[in-house]
Design a protein around this motif. Sequence first.
Motif, PDB file in Angstrom:
ATOM      1  N   VAL A  77       0.856  -1.186   0.000  1.00 49.73           N
ATOM      2  CA  VAL A  77       0.000   0.000   0.000  1.00 49.73           C
ATOM      3  C   VAL A  77       0.896   1.242   0.000  1.00 49.73           C
ATOM      4  O   VAL A  77       1.743   1.387   0.880  1.00 49.73           O
ATOM      5  CB  VAL A  77      -0.945  -0.005   1.223  1.00 49.73           C
ATOM      6  N   ALA A  98      -5.013  -5.492   1.975  1.00 50.09           N
ATOM      7  CA  ALA A  98      -5.716  -4.485   1.173  1.00 50.09           C
ATOM      8  C   ALA A  98      -6.259  -5.144  -0.094  1.00 50.09           C
ATOM      9  O   ALA A  98      -5.804  -6.212  -0.507  1.00 50.09           O
ATOM     10  CB  ALA A  98      -4.762  -3.345   0.809  1.00 50.09           C
ATOM     11  N   PRO A 132      -7.479  -0.590   2.242  1.00 53.37           N
ATOM     12  CA  PRO A 132      -6.963  -1.397   3.351  1.00 53.37           C
ATOM     13  C   PRO A 132      -8.097  -1.915   4.240  1.00 53.37           C
ATOM     14  O   PRO A 132      -9.089  -1.223   4.468  1.00 53.37           O
ATOM     15  CB  PRO A 132      -6.081  -0.421   4.128  1.00 53.37           C
TER      16      PRO A 132
END
Length: 164
Positions: free
Chosen positions: A31, A46, A132
């Motif tokens: 991420v 995520a 997420p």
Amino acid sequence: MFKKLFSKTDNNTKLSLIAPLDGEVLSLEEVPDPVFAEKMMGDGMAIKPSGSTVYSPIQGKVMQVFPTKHAIGLQAENGAEILIHIGLETVNLKGEGFEVFVKEGDSVKVGDKLVQFDMQIIEQKAASTITPIIITNTADMGEIKKTEKKQVVAGQDEVMVVDK
């Protein structure tokens, strides 16, 4: 259609989280936001969504609907606290492109519609659509096992198992 949520073995309760979105599975380390990648908010995973509806991954209660509608906090029956944060830097949208179907205090079950979002608005005005899914109280939980699948279907595929 939906999987069993809890199983009890040796006095240990395991919570199964079902995919809240259709899409590509990413590790938190992938991420592009240090708050998530460095697990400052907790552990999890995520999804880069291919759909625009977020469904409840658990049976539990809605603990928080953020005023800007970009994130929802849930609490499972085993005490796990789950944050679903739709996109990155989406707080800056101030609710634009989000429609919420639940309110704080609502009970939810797996597959209940939580939020629908406009993918184009997020792609154009936010940093990313990557969403997420975080266990925010990891210190209170046991082991967190994450799926090895690369693609998941909302309401069908297990994405995490959290021990209590």
